[in-house]
Write a protein that holds these residues in place. Structure first.
Motif, short mmCIF file in Angstrom:
data_model
loop_
_atom_site.label_atom_id
_atom_site.label_comp_id
_atom_site.label_asym_id
_atom_site.label_seq_id
_atom_site.Cartn_x
_atom_site.Cartn_y
_atom_site.Cartn_z
N ASP A 1 2.76 -7.00 10.10
CA ASP A 1 3.20 -6.59 9.01
C ASP A 1 4.83 -6.41 9.87
O ASP A 1 5.18 -5.26 10.58
CB ASP A 1 2.20 -4.57 9.20
CG ASP A 1 2.87 -3.82 7.88
OD1 ASP A 1 3.43 -3.87 7.63
OD2 ASP A 1 2.56 -2.49 8.87
N TYR B 1 2.74 -9.22 3.55
CA TYR B 1 2.00 -9.21 5.17
C TYR B 1 2.69 -10.86 5.20
O TYR B 1 1.70 -11.89 4.41
CB TYR B 1 0.55 -8.56 4.83
CG TYR B 1 0.65 -7.07 4.90
CD1 TYR B 1 0.63 -6.22 5.41
CD2 TYR B 1 -0.96 -6.52 4.45
CE1 TYR B 1 0.76 -5.16 5.70
CE2 TYR B 1 -0.91 -5.35 3.82
CZ TYR B 1 0.17 -4.30 4.37
OH TYR B 1 -0.45 -3.09 4.77
N ARG C 1 4.50 -5.70 13.68
CA ARG C 1 3.05 -5.23 14.37
C ARG C 1 1.99 -5.83 13.98
O ARG C 1 2.10 -7.25 13.28
CB ARG C 1 3.30 -3.78 14.00
CG ARG C 1 2.08 -2.97 14.25
CD ARG C 1 1.08 -1.74 13.74
NE ARG C 1 -0.30 -1.42 14.00
CZ ARG C 1 -0.90 -0.56 14.36
NH1 ARG C 1 -0.66 -0.12 12.56
NH2 ARG C 1 -1.67 -0.31 14.69
N GLU D 1 -7.17 4.03 10.67
CA GLU D 1 -6.02 3.78 9.94
C GLU D 1 -5.98 3.30 9.26
O GLU D 1 -6.75 2.07 8.48
CB GLU D 1 -5.01 3.03 10.98
CG GLU D 1 -4.82 2.13 11.48
CD GLU D 1 -3.64 1.90 12.12
OE1 GLU D 1 -2.85 2.61 12.07
OE2 GLU D 1 -3.43 0.82 12.89
N LEU E 1 -3.44 1.19 6.29
CA LEU E 1 -2.20 0.20 5.52
C LEU E 1 -2.90 -0.15 4.81
O LEU E 1 -3.82 -0.45 3.79
CB LEU E 1 -2.01 -0.98 6.81
CG LEU E 1 -1.91 0.15 8.36
CD1 LEU E 1 -2.12 -1.10 9.00
CD2 LEU E 1 -0.36 0.39 8.18
N LYS E 2 -1.41 0.03 3.70
CA LYS E 2 -1.47 -0.95 2.13
C LYS E 2 -0.15 -1.24 1.45
O LYS E 2 0.58 -0.68 2.07
CB LYS E 2 -1.95 0.27 1.55
CG LYS E 2 -1.24 1.89 1.33
CD LYS E 2 -1.96 2.51 0.03
CE LYS E 2 -1.33 2.50 -1.19
NZ LYS E 2 -1.65 3.01 -2.12
N ARG E 3 -0.54 -2.68 1.04
CA ARG E 3 0.42 -2.86 0.48
C ARG E 3 0.10 -3.62 -0.83
O ARG E 3 -0.82 -4.38 -0.64
CB ARG E 3 1.72 -4.02 1.14
CG ARG E 3 2.49 -3.38 2.20
CD ARG E 3 3.60 -4.34 2.31
NE ARG E 3 4.94 -3.83 3.14
CZ ARG E 3 4.60 -3.94 4.56
NH1 ARG E 3 3.65 -5.76 4.92
NH2 ARG E 3 5.68 -3.67 5.21
N PRO F 1 -5.07 6.42 0.22
CA PRO F 1 -5.64 6.22 1.64
C PRO F 1 -6.36 7.66 2.47
O PRO F 1 -6.94 7.82 2.40
CB PRO F 1 -4.64 6.29 2.30
CG PRO F 1 -3.69 5.48 1.69
CD PRO F 1 -3.49 5.66 0.11
N SER G 1 -8.49 -0.95 12.05
CA SER G 1 -7.34 -0.03 11.09
C SER G 1 -7.67 -0.94 9.03
O SER G 1 -8.70 -2.21 10.31
CB SER G 1 -6.57 -1.21 11.87
OG SER G 1 -6.42 -0.88 12.57
N VAL H 1 -6.30 -2.47 6.26
CA VAL H 1 -5.53 -3.19 5.33
C VAL H 1 -5.54 -3.03 4.30
O VAL H 1 -6.96 -4.30 3.67
CB VAL H 1 -5.02 -4.56 5.33
CG1 VAL H 1 -4.01 -4.28 5.38
CG2 VAL H 1 -4.52 -4.15 7.46
N THR I 1 -4.93 -4.71 0.18
CA THR I 1 -3.69 -6.37 -0.15
C THR I 1 -3.89 -6.26 -0.78
O THR I 1 -5.19 -6.25 -1.36
CB THR I 1 -3.43 -6.76 1.41
OG1 THR I 1 -2.31 -7.41 1.30
CG2 THR I 1 -3.85 -7.47 1.72
#
Length: 400
Positions: A285, A314, A327, A355, A357-359, A365, A381, A383, A385
């Protein structure tokens, strides 16, 4: 804050009020005000001293111990450059041969003070009378009044032929309201004046908001995005003789355990494109400064990584490589997005903390966290995407 209040704070009585207020900063404002007035400090002076004490308390993260002796405004503190960033910029100007610098729109003087500490003679110009007086007071408090002087006036009328370098930090908040200005053409001084400075002074630096549209970057300028401990804090345009590369991402990261802050720089054209491939064992990331500088392709080259989707920043690689620019997460599961399947997988693994994460995902979230109905003592975690255009969720574990 007005000039009379500032003058009162600079008297012996004002200094005593500031010292007393410093011990009350961070607590309940009403209790602090009552306590300060109970010592005999007049109400107006007490209010001004408490405001300064609170701002100084907040400013420690930007200026370190020097914040304790500075005069500040809320808007000025928010726009002011962090000391670690200002010091490196000043060193770069000094190393480029700048001996005299005009700081047009100097604000509270954070950049000018850094330049003065580097031995550069600085002439500050600030349109707001109170802010200009505060900048002069900050120079005196730092023992730099002989190297940094301030005049209250219009930055566009300053005679730049007097100096061999210019730094301009145009106001990005509207006077009176404090609201952010997102369109550079509405900056003060005006954008046309700011970008025209490079034609008049070969060594010009312009500080801009990190959301600057790349289309507005002047031809031949170096655009730098700056991050501090994972937060994107500012961007700068290095013009004329100061331009070294088309794009630069400069990251300041504090070593683990509160150690020293180190500077890392990634450079490139800003126009390269990374190859696209499948999801692999490790996901990277990239730091927001790397993404905004359009240097994801350069980072991909360093990591032997590829994108999973050409429009999503990503990166995926077979090896975990230590890098300050991103990261790293280990991918344990790749799922086409399905709330039912994801909920079942996390339930089976007793995941109670995630946690997210998003793209490239429209999911919220907070709503997803509620919908997952998590229970258990394990962590993961997630993600959100797209991979090859398809909505995807990756279940991951952070890599130390």
């Amino acid at each position: 804050m007005d000039l009379d209040q500032l003058a009162a704070l600079r008297t012996p009585e004002g200094s005593a009020a500031l010292a007393a207020a410093a011990g009350l900063a961070g607590g309940d404002p009403l209790t602090a005000a009552s306590a300060l007035r109970a010592t005999g400090v007049p109400p107006a002076l007490a209010a001004a001293a408490l405001t300064q004490a609170e701002l100084r308390h907040r400013a420690v993260g930007k200026f370190g111990p020097a914040a304790a002796g500075m005069f500040l405004t809320r808007a000025g503190l928010e726009q002011a450059t962090r000391r670690v960033v200002a010091d490196r910029r000043a060193a770069r100007l000094r190393d480029a041969g700048v001996q005299t610098l005009a700081d047009l729109g100097c604000g509270l003087g954070a950049d000018a003070l850094a330049a003065a500490r580097a031995g550069i003679r600085v002439y500050g110009v600030e349109a707001d009378p109170v802010t200009a007086e505060m900048a002069a007071a900050n120079a005196a408090a730092a023992g730099l009044a002989d190297l940094f002087t301030v005049e209250c006036g219009d930055a566009t009328t300053f005679d730049v032929s007097r100096v061999d370098g210019v730094f301009c930090d145009p106001a990005r908040r509207r006077a009176g309201t404090g609201r952010r200005i997102f369109d550079p053409r509405a900056y003060s001084p005006p954008w046309d004046f700011v970008t025209g400075l490079a034609e008049r002074v070969p060594r010009t630096v312009v500080k801009v908001a990190p959301g600057l549209d790349h289309a507005l970057i002047p031809a031949g300028a170096e655009a730098e995005w700056v991050g501090v401990d994972g937060d994107l804090v500012e961007a700068a345009l290095w013009c004329g003789e100061l331009a070294g590369v088309p794009r630069r991402a400069t990251l300041y990261r504090q070593e683990a355990g509160g150690g020293e802050t180190r500077c890392h720089q990634l450079t490139g054209s800003g126009a390269a494109e990374a190859a696209v491939g499948p999801v692999r064992r490790y996901l990277y990331d990239p730091d927001p400064a790397v993404v905004r500088a359009h240097l994801v392709a350069e980072l991909a080259g360093e990591l032997d990584a590829t994108l999973g989707d050409p429009s999503i920043a990503y990166l995926y690689a077979d090896q975990a490589t230590r890098t300050p620019y991103a990261r790293c997460l280990e991918v344990t599961d790749v799922l086409p997005f399905s709330l039912k399947r994801l909920r079942a997988l996390l339930r089976d693994r007793r995941v109670g903390r995630v946690e997210i994460l998003k793209r490239g995902s429209a999911l919220t979230p907070e709503q997803l966290r509620r919908d997952l109905r998590l229970a258990g003592d394990a962590a993961a975690s997630l993600v959100l995407t797209r991979v090859a255009g398809a909505p995807t969720v990756l279940v991951c574990q952070p890599v130390d």
